[in-house]
Design an enzyme around this catalytic site. Structure first.
Site, PDB file in Angstrom:
ATOM      1  N   GLU A 670       0.697  -1.090  -0.123  1.00 28.51           N
ATOM      2  CA  GLU A 670      -0.013   0.057  -0.166  1.00 28.51           C
ATOM      3  C   GLU A 670       0.927   1.303   0.012  1.00 28.51           C
ATOM      4  O   GLU A 670       1.822   1.393   1.132  1.00 28.51           O
ATOM      5  CB  GLU A 670      -0.892   0.038   1.316  1.00 28.51           C
ATOM      6  CG  GLU A 670      -1.623   1.112   1.358  1.00 28.51           C
ATOM      7  CD  GLU A 670      -1.898   1.784   2.548  1.00 28.51           C
ATOM      8  OE1 GLU A 670      -2.640   1.381   3.420  1.00 28.51           O
ATOM      9  OE2 GLU A 670      -1.252   2.668   2.834  1.00 28.51           O
ATOM     10  N   HIS A 699      -9.855   2.085  -0.274  1.00 29.12           N
ATOM     11  CA  HIS A 699     -10.786   2.432   0.748  1.00 29.12           C
ATOM     12  C   HIS A 699     -11.818   3.072   0.683  1.00 29.12           C
ATOM     13  O   HIS A 699     -12.687   3.135   1.227  1.00 29.12           O
ATOM     14  CB  HIS A 699      -9.888   2.583   2.074  1.00 29.12           C
ATOM     15  CG  HIS A 699      -9.154   1.610   2.425  1.00 29.12           C
ATOM     16  ND1 HIS A 699      -7.776   1.426   1.879  1.00 29.12           N
ATOM     17  CD2 HIS A 699      -9.042   0.394   2.964  1.00 29.12           C
ATOM     18  CE1 HIS A 699      -7.180   0.538   2.375  1.00 29.12           C
ATOM     19  NE2 HIS A 699      -7.996  -0.197   3.243  1.00 29.12           N
TER      20      HIS A 699
END
Ligand code: GLN
Ligand code: ZN
Length: 759
Positions: A670, A699
């Site tokens: 990430e 997200h």
């Protein structure tokens, strides 16, 4: 008389009542009085459970609407300015701090959340500014003390200690040493203690888990000065330490000017003789002998052997307790109606653990009591039966592990050679594009899975439904122009449960929920025995997916370390041993996938960093076996087969060598939220293999701009040579919807094409 107490009880409720009430309240479907009523009922019920078990002192202050650290921030008045109003904070202020606010296009970011020591519980990080003030603002603790007293209970309030509280917080704005705030914070503790004393409280439990960490010298000194100042408070103080041994802080902890000390003998049994030697006998010694972090029934005789060593000298100043708060245990085993009797006999959840604590105290106090003796005999019988159970020990697994050779955990060729061989085999373009595995889990997918599980959908129909999903996902990816495809993981409910259900040695509870953060709970599977793989787990799905396309199909597995970390683990063997057993089952799956014509296999390890021990001295050993377990799972294949791994975080400080030691051909991580900053750590020099730094945050439903991703990738190419870079999102797409997924991936492919055109 030895005394029985508990450090804290799970707040979420046997049926996750708190979760349901909170979510209804947030959705506007439950009003505040009704929410408050649910909290009151849960507290009353949990105190009653503990009182009925026979505990002498019940914890108060372990209840929290979201998180106990957040509650404490309100108690001491540390509300970040962006949430502060002129009025005193309310329950809604608390929820805003936890969840953020978006009002009229304006975003107020929630407080950061991070892992509570080495547990899977997440707390809200206190924020401190240089001019931080503290004042007693929030009366929840006192109200709940009164509430418990009104119910007739003998209580022991629990307060997060001043040093641990500061330690867990984060400095905002202009840098300064947060330890400077101690002087301003302590007067609030004095006020808290005075007020509790006025309520007739005799003992307060002050949680100082920071004492099991490597502390700098000034923090150690601050412990002394802080507790010297608090010494005058008109009640007795029990300093509670847990999650590890005191080690170099042992002398410090034993000599603090307080009336009692709690130590964790489950995590650090070796500290007992030293404590017995160093703790003045006029102080209370609370021994945490029942594991608050796992689901196994306590070996009562073993615990008694520890307690007996202290009994003679401490007498009635010996207290019996769980190792830590039971927050980390599921609530009640009585709810489990689908586990067989043998397995049930091995387990204890929070409700059973308080019984164990109470029984241990009674055994010390009245060893000749017939019921006590019976209970101990029953416990012994279960321990013996369990040790000998065939379900736990599988000689074939043991034999296979013994036969493992060092070279089994090593690929044949070194990475540079493999890279060349794989390129010959795969012929991927520059900046290859891929995804992390899952595609949107639509309501239809969930419905078919559930119908199949409940027997409402026949297997053949279920397989057809999943195959249709796979085909859809493959067609979508082809249309988008992605280079390395995935099958989309429609058949998986959870990345650990899915594999656990197909492995021997794993069991599943129905109600074994543990709070992870706020209203979120997890239900970790239970590893109870030696682990083996009766049959291939993913091969048919993956083979089918590959049959639909000429593009490479990436096989998708969960790694041994993550399987272990996200399960309740055994206590009769080391974590390392279970990890190696898991590694062999995954290795078999990897080899089977390769034999089925799959040339790229991803072994996810999002929990790799999670297993890191709290103390620096213990970290190298963990990192060594964890990386070795991964390699054991990955190294059964030919050099032409490309192994990927994935970790959905960006914090690689101190562990990069171990990440490199995993020797995956490609790692996806990430990075988009940190603006590729973390990639600095992965410079050419520090990390030799290929990397896919996530180019957009999955997200949020927001669709990223092409230019944004081009910029991020150019930034990445300044640190890592472009020929070792992959292009992919930050993580799997299962929580996203199709429209934004399609749009985001199309933009990602477009960004890639722009970069390819440049080179
Ligand atoms: N392959 C998994 C997915 O895409 C990875 C999930 C994770 O990293 N937590 O969903
Ligand atoms: Zn991830």
């Amino acid at each position: 008389m030895a005394l029985a107490h508990s450090l804290g009880f799970p707040r979420i409720g046997r049926d996750r009542e708190l979760k349901k009430a909170l979510e209804a309240y947030w959705a506007g479907k439950l009003d505040q009085p009704a929410l408050l009523q649910v909290g009151r009922e849960l507290r009353a019920r949990h105190w009653q459970v503990q009182a009925d078990a026979g505990l002498d002192l019940l914890p108060v202050g372990d209840f929290a609407w979201y998180d106990q650290v957040l509650t404490h921030s309100l108690t001491v008045g540390a509300v970040p300015p962006r949430f502060a109003t002129d009025a005193v904070p309310t329950l809604d202020t608390l929820f805003q701090m936890a969840r953020g606010v978006s009002r009229g296009g304006k975003q107020t970011f929630a407080c950061e959340m991070t892992k509570w020591f080495d547990t899977n519980y997440h707390y809200l990080v206190p924020e401190f500014s240089r001019d931080q003030g503290f004042s007693l603002q929030w009366t929840q603790l006192f109200d709940e003390v009164a509430e418990a007293q009104a119910l007739g209970h003998a209580v022991k309030p629990v307060v997060l200690g001043p040093l641990s509280y500061l330690w867990l917080g984060k400095v905002k704005g202009e840098g300064f040493d947060k330890l400077e705030l101690l002087e301003r914070l302590l007067p609030v503790y004095v006020q808290i203690f005075n007020r509790l004393a006025e309520q007739g409280v005799e003992w307060v439990q002050i949680d100082e888990p920071a004492l099991v960490l490597d502390l700098p010298a000034d923090w150690k000194a601050a412990f002394e000065s802080a507790y010297n100042l608090l010494q005058r408070a008109p009640l007795k103080k029990l300093v509670a330490t847990f999650f590890g041994g005191l080690e170099d802080n042992l002398g410090l902890a034993c000599n603090l000017p307080v009336e009692g000390l709690h130590v964790d003998l489950v995590r650090a049994p070796e500290q007992l003789p030293l404590i017995l030697d160093r703790l003045p006998t006029y102080k209370v010694l609370s021994l945490g002998v029942v594991n608050g972090r796992n689901i196994w029934r306590c070996d009562l005789s073993a615990a008694l052997a520890q307690l007996s060593q202290a009994k003679e000298r401490w007498g009635e100043r010996l207290w019996v307790a769980p190792s830590c708060s039971l927050l980390h245990s599921p609530v009640d085993l009585q709810r489990e109606d689908q586990l067989d009797d043998e397995l049930l006999g091995w387990l204890a959840f929070a409700t059973q653990k308080v019984d164990e604590v109470s029984l241990l105290a009674r055994t010390l106090n009245t060893p000749d009591d017939a019921t006590v003796r019976e209970a101990i005999a029953a416990s012994d019988a279960i321990q013996v039966a369990r040790r000998q159970s065939k379900r736990i020990h599988d000689p074939a697994v043991a034999a296979r592990l013994t036969a493992v050779k060092a070279h089994d955990a090593k690929r044949n060729a070194a990475y540079p050679e493999r890279e060349w061989l794989q390129q010959q085999a795969l012929k991927l373009p520059a900046w290859p594009t891929t995804t992390i595995g899952s595609f949107p889990q639509t309501t239809e997918i969930r419905a078919s899975r559930q119908a199949f599980k409940q027997g409402r959908l026949a297997e053949a129909e279920y397989i057809d439904a999943m195959r249709a999903e796979i085909e859809l996902v493959v067609r979508e990816q082809e249309a988008l122009g992605l280079d390395v495809l995935v099958h989309g993981e429609a058949e998986r409910n959870d990345m650990v449960e899915y594999f656990g259900e197909q492995l021997s040695g794993y069991a599943f509870s129905r109600f074994g929920w543990v709070q992870s953060y706020g209203s979120r709970c997890v239900k970790p599977p239970i590893i109870y025995g030696d682990i083996s793989r009766p049959a291939p787990m993913t091969v048919e799905w993956t083979r089918y997916a590959q049959s639909l396309t000429s593009k490479p199909m990436k096989g998708m597995l969960t790694g041994p370390v993550t399987m272990l970390m996200w399960s309740f683990s055994r206590e009769d063997v080391s974590r390392e041993l279970s990890a190696r057993q898991l590694a062999l089952t995954i290795r078999d799956e990897v080899v089977d996938l390769e034999a089925a014509g799959i040339g790229i296999i991803q072994i996810d390890e999002p929990a790799f960093r999670e297993g890191l021990p709290l103390r620096a001295a213990a970290q190298p050993a963990y990192l060594e076996w964890a990386a070795a377990a991964f390699r054991l799972s990955a190294s059964g294949v030919k050099d032409t087969t490309q192994i990927h791994t994935h970790m959905c975080y960006s914090e690689f400080n101190h562990i990069l060598d171990s990440i490199a030691a995993m020797d995956a051909d490609v790692i996806t991580i990430e990075t988009s939220r940190s603006d590729m900053q973390l990639l600095e750590a992965f410079s050419d020099f520090a990390y030799p293999n290929a990397i896919g730094p996530g180019v957009y945050d999955i997200h949020s439903p927001r669709v990223p701009q092409v230019a944004e991703m081009v910029r991020l990738l150019r930034k990445a190419a300044r640190v890592v040579p472009a020929k070792r870079l992959w292009v992919n999102p930050d993580c799997g797409l299962k929580t996203r919807g199709w429209p934004e997924t399609r749009a985001a991936l199309a933009a990602m492919v477009e960004a890639t094409q722009l970069l390819r055109a440049e080179t």
